[in-house]
Design a protein around this motif. Structure first.
Motif, PDB file in Angstrom:
ATOM      1  N   LYS A 193       2.590 -20.430   3.261  1.00 17.28           N
ATOM      2  CA  LYS A 193       3.187 -19.537   4.254  1.00 17.28           C
ATOM      3  C   LYS A 193       3.928 -20.252   5.379  1.00 17.28           C
ATOM      4  O   LYS A 193       5.031 -19.882   5.728  1.00 17.28           O
ATOM      5  CB  LYS A 193       2.114 -18.627   4.868  1.00 17.28           C
ATOM      6  N   ASP A 194       3.341 -21.254   5.959  1.00 17.02           N
ATOM      7  CA  ASP A 194       3.903 -21.826   7.179  1.00 17.02           C
ATOM      8  C   ASP A 194       4.650 -23.135   6.966  1.00 17.02           C
ATOM      9  O   ASP A 194       4.986 -23.814   7.929  1.00 17.02           O
ATOM     10  CB  ASP A 194       2.790 -22.021   8.219  1.00 17.02           C
ATOM     11  N   GLU A 195       4.920 -23.484   5.722  1.00 20.64           N
ATOM     12  CA  GLU A 195       5.651 -24.719   5.436  1.00 20.64           C
ATOM     13  C   GLU A 195       7.141 -24.413   5.286  1.00 20.64           C
ATOM     14  O   GLU A 195       7.525 -23.339   4.815  1.00 20.64           O
ATOM     15  CB  GLU A 195       5.123 -25.365   4.158  1.00 20.64           C
ATOM     16  N   PRO A 196       8.029 -25.343   5.684  1.00 20.49           N
ATOM     17  CA  PRO A 196       9.460 -25.090   5.560  1.00 20.49           C
ATOM     18  C   PRO A 196       9.904 -24.988   4.101  1.00 20.49           C
ATOM     19  O   PRO A 196       9.258 -25.538   3.207  1.00 20.49           O
ATOM     20  CB  PRO A 196      10.097 -26.303   6.249  1.00 20.49           C
ATOM     21  N   HIS A 197      11.009 -24.316   3.909  1.00 21.91           N
ATOM     22  CA  HIS A 197      11.589 -24.163   2.580  1.00 21.91           C
ATOM     23  C   HIS A 197      12.489 -25.344   2.272  1.00 21.91           C
ATOM     24  O   HIS A 197      12.890 -26.103   3.167  1.00 21.91           O
ATOM     25  CB  HIS A 197      12.359 -22.845   2.501  1.00 21.91           C
ATOM     26  N   VAL A 198      12.819 -25.487   0.993  1.00 13.81           N
ATOM     27  CA  VAL A 198      13.686 -26.577   0.544  1.00 13.81           C
ATOM     28  C   VAL A 198      14.801 -25.998  -0.313  1.00 13.81           C
ATOM     29  O   VAL A 198      14.795 -24.813  -0.660  1.00 13.81           O
ATOM     30  CB  VAL A 198      12.883 -27.624  -0.260  1.00 13.81           C
ATOM     31  N   ALA A 199      15.764 -26.829  -0.647  1.00 12.56           N
ATOM     32  CA  ALA A 199      16.845 -26.388  -1.527  1.00 12.56           C
ATOM     33  C   ALA A 199      16.262 -25.849  -2.827  1.00 12.56           C
ATOM     34  O   ALA A 199      15.262 -26.360  -3.343  1.00 12.56           O
ATOM     35  CB  ALA A 199      17.791 -27.547  -1.812  1.00 12.56           C
ATOM     36  N   ASP A 224      14.194 -19.528   5.119  1.00  9.20           N
ATOM     37  CA  ASP A 224      13.724 -19.008   6.397  1.00  9.20           C
ATOM     38  C   ASP A 224      13.628 -20.124   7.426  1.00  9.20           C
ATOM     39  O   ASP A 224      13.885 -19.921   8.613  1.00  9.20           O
ATOM     40  CB  ASP A 224      12.347 -18.356   6.245  1.00  9.20           C
ATOM     41  N   SER A 225      13.226 -21.299   6.957  1.00 12.26           N
ATOM     42  CA  SER A 225      13.187 -22.498   7.785  1.00 12.26           C
ATOM     43  C   SER A 225      13.505 -23.668   6.880  1.00 12.26           C
ATOM     44  O   SER A 225      13.367 -23.593   5.658  1.00 12.26           O
ATOM     45  CB  SER A 225      11.814 -22.674   8.441  1.00 12.26           C
TER      46      SER A 225
END
Length: 247
Positions: A193-199, A224-225
């Motif tokens: 949930k709280d981890e950044p997204h990647v390509a 989202d981030s």
């Protein structure tokens, strides 16, 4: 005609606020053929002109504004922006997805908006996060139970990443809801949930299987981030998805 890859502009919300026209130019330069606004009421005429000049289609739009502003004004703005797919991307209490009564109230809201949208030649859709997936109603994800209560013209935009975070077998979910789905948010990351997204293509999401389960829908990339440069991530996503489709 094959639908072009789209970008949810929330991904570049900070950059957009600083220099909208340059952001759209960079997205078009990467090779995306469409965008999905998150606030169609923000200078719709100016937005449409820049998008047209760059050859960017508007795949759909999110419209939180329908929950707080005069609907006629919002629909007029959406008409100017240039799409007929209007998506409610949240704004409904999470608790409403934990009971049948809550789902009935949610369906009534969406069905009522759909009736208003039809006067403008538009359709209303709903976009999920994890909180419509985690609760179970009679053994099914709450979103699946909600779909049974929606008017036929109401569609779904499935956020494939948040569906996975919520515990869904995403390809199976897509196959089960296929008649409702017009768009996918395609995203990747660690499914935390709280981890950044990647390509797209650089995380743990089973992207090929997901796309195969919903072959004719809009593909809309969103982060989202992002821990790194957002435009690098959008470019990497575009390269991966283009190679995956063979186009």
């Amino acid at each position: 005609m094959t639908k072009p890859l789209s970008v949810q502009l929330y991904s570049v919300r900070d950059q957009l606020a600083a220099d909208r026209d340059n952001v759209l130019r960079r997205i078009a330069g990467i090779g995306y053929g469409a965008v999905e606004p998150f606030d169609p009421t923000a200078d719709p005429k100016g937005f449409r002109k820049v998008a047209d000049d760059l050859g960017l289609a508007v795949s759909s739009t999110h419209a939180y504004a329908l929950l707080s502003q005069e609907p006629a004004e919002v629909f007029d703005a959406i008409a100017t922006v240039g799409t007929d797919l209007v998506i409610i991307p949240g704004g409904i209490a999470h608790e409403e997805f934990t009971t049948r009564d809550g789902l009935s109230r949610t369906a009534d809201l969406l069905n009522g908006l759909a009736e208003q949208a039809s006067a403008y030649g538009m359709r209303i859709g709903y976009h999920n996060h994890w909180w419509e997936i985690e609760p179970r109603i009679d053994g099914r994800h709450a979103l699946e139970a909600l779909a049974d209560l929606l008017a036929p013209e109401v569609f779904l935009e499935i956020d494939t990443y948040w569906a996975a975070v919520g515990g869904a077998d995403v390809p199976a979910l897509l196959r089960g809801l296929s008649s409702r789905i017009l768009a996918l948010h395609v995203k990747d990351g660690p499914v935390v949930k709280d981890e950044p997204h990647v390509a797209v293509g650089q995380g743990v999401m089973p992207v090929p299987e997901i796309l195969a389960a919903s072959p004719d829908t809009w593909r809309i990339v969103e982060l989202d981030s992002c821990a790194g440069d957002i435009f690098d991530a959008l470019a990497g996503s575009h390269t991966y998805l283009t190679q995956l489709s063979g186009s």
